[in-house]
Design an enzyme around this catalytic site. Structure first.
Site, short mmCIF file in Angstrom:
data_model
loop_
_atom_site.label_atom_id
_atom_site.label_comp_id
_atom_site.label_asym_id
_atom_site.label_seq_id
_atom_site.Cartn_x
_atom_site.Cartn_y
_atom_site.Cartn_z
N ARG A 242 0.85 -1.18 0.00
CA ARG A 242 0.00 0.00 0.00
C ARG A 242 0.89 1.24 0.00
NH1 ARG A 242 -3.46 -3.08 -1.15
NH2 ARG A 242 -5.56 -3.33 -0.25
N GLU A 271 -4.01 7.42 -5.23
CA GLU A 271 -3.85 6.81 -6.56
C GLU A 271 -4.90 7.40 -7.50
OE1 GLU A 271 -2.11 2.46 -5.13
OE2 GLU A 271 -4.24 2.64 -5.70
N HIS A 290 -1.21 0.41 -9.81
CA HIS A 290 -1.82 -0.62 -8.95
C HIS A 290 -2.40 -1.75 -9.80
CE1 HIS A 290 -3.68 -1.12 -4.68
NE2 HIS A 290 -3.34 -2.28 -5.20
#
Length: 326
Positions: A242, A271, A290
């Site tokens: 993370r 993000e 991601h």
């Protein structure tokens, strides 16, 4: 024929909604209701909804939403992490929660290895040079780093971390790991891993440091300015956990000052990062959006798992992926 229960989801398609081509997976067990339609007809649908299926980007899951769903019994969330859920609040309503640990282990481990290899072998910069209209010749004295027989430090030797160790063994890497709980001697021997009870020891000895921890209050900013100072100036930091696990400002400074050589991140916070964030223009960095477990095979398995979990919980069947409140 008994009517299928209703499952509430955020929205369909687009860049953040539930993929339309996975809807048939859900429809085997549920009638799908998306938030837009629910918001327009709350009085009709609220009593019918028994399950909330959370894809990667979820609706605002707060007290107001939970209060509006009097018969909600289960919440099935995609992915292993549950840091996006207020588990204490959900538990206070007597609602069961499940996640999908293990489903994306292999694809996420593949991503960790991909980032390490891409950074070490200058793949991104090399592609830019090769495709640039300004390139007249290649600098054959420009070199990268070897993965084979280098030292990899894995911070977080859970299921994904262990999958990474299995892959690293094939590269004859020396594997160090730091974890809250030590693995068994048999598990260590199987991948040739050495346990470091002190994370500083791992940081000082590793050529590549890969962060694979769960986000908790204890792991927030786990890698900060002090930890980066412990790393070798020739070392590379890889994060597939993370974004909040790393102090991003400290990392940008460390890269620009040469405190560490490079970084490769599949996760950031937020993000995407603001377009003026210093990490985006830092030296020797790769940032991907991601996509660690973003393969069709894995995402289909995740969709199947959240549906299976939710259906089983509603039927009172045992589910191993039940998440308990802290």
């Amino acid at each position: 024929m008994e009517e299928l229960p209703y499952a509430l989801m955020s929205h369909s398609g687009g860049s953040r909604g539930f993929p339309k081509n996975y809807e048939t997976i859900v429809k085997k067990h549920f009638q799908i209701l998306y938030m837009e339609e629910y918001s327009k007809n709350k009085n009709v649908y609220a009593p019918k909804i028994q399950a909330l299926l959370l894809w990667w980007h979820l609706p605002i899951l707060d007290k107001q939403l939970l209060d509006s769903l009097p018969n909600l019994k289960v919440i099935a969330s995609s992915g292993a992490g549950v840091d996006h859920l207020d588990l204490k609040l959900i538990k206070s309503y007597g609602i069961l929660v499940s996640n999908t640990p293990g489903v994306g282990n292999d694809s996420t481990a593949d991503m960790g290895m991909t980032l390490m290899l891409a950074s070490a072998k200058n793949v991104v910069k090399g592609n830019t040079i090769s495709c640039s209209s300004d390139t007249k010749e290649f600098d054959f004295n420009w070199v990268g780093d070897d993965i084979t027989e280098a030292t990899l430090g894995i911070i977080g030797m859970g299921s994904i971390g262990y999958c990474i160790a299995q892959r690293a063994k094939a590269f004859r890497m020396r594997i160090l790991y730091h974890n809250r709980n030590r693995r068994t001697l048999e598990e260590e021997a199987a991948v040739g891993a050495e346990y470091c009870s002190n994370m500083t020891d791992l940081l000082q000895r590793s050529d590549f440091v890969m962060v694979v921890v769960t986000l908790t209050p204890e792991t927030h900013n786990l890698i900060g300015k002090e930890e980066l100072q412990f790393m070798k100036p020739t070392a590379t930091l890889i994060n597939i956990s993370r974004g909040q696990v790393i102090d991003q400002d400290a990392l940008a400074e460390a890269l620009n000052k040469g405190i560490i050589k490079a970084a490769a991140l599949d996760v950031t916070h937020p993000e995407p990062l603001p377009r003026n964030h210093p990490l985006l223009t830092a030296k020797n960095i790769i940032v991907t959006p991601h996509i660690g477990n973003a393969t069709d095979k894995t995402r289909r398995r995740v969709a199947e798992k959240i549906v299976q979990n939710a259906s089983a919980m509603l039927k009172g069947l045992p589910v191993k992926d039940i998440v308990t409140a802290p």
